[in-house]
Design an enzyme around this catalytic site. Sequence first.
Site: not given
Length: 157
Positions: A11, A14, A16-18, A127
């Site tokens: 993401c 690095n 939140c999402r990944s 995001d």
Amino acid sequence: MPEPVRVLFVCMGNICRSPTAHAIFLKRIEEAGLEDRIVVDSCGTGGWHIGDPPDPRATEAGARRGYDLSPLRARLLRPGDLDAFDYVLVMDQDNLVRSSDLNPGGRTRPELFLAYAPDSPVDEVPDPYYGDGFERVLDLIESACDGLLDHIREHRL
């Protein structure tokens, strides 16, 4: 024993999402007893948070569903990652372009992660950093992790 399948989630920062995908997929492979067959990592295309733990909101949302993001630390996507990983799964189009441009001749072509969630109404994981969409992000990522694990079982293991 064959080399393990290597999966990298990407993401922007690095945090939140990944790392959420990293933690969820790690739990999925542990539950399936495939820890020795699949390796998981995550990174970002931007270096603002290198060495930082995941965003506390992501950590708390994940913990409510039984995922532990606390040991993870942000790192930057490196050109060699596109050669080292079998799957480079990005959260959105912007990071798809950034990842692809990093090493155009890399062995592995980055792809959108939600391609593994065939019933998803969207193509990108939004995001949540500037909002409160962490529960929605978890829903999308859980679905894609399930599809990815099914795909790897069918095609790689």
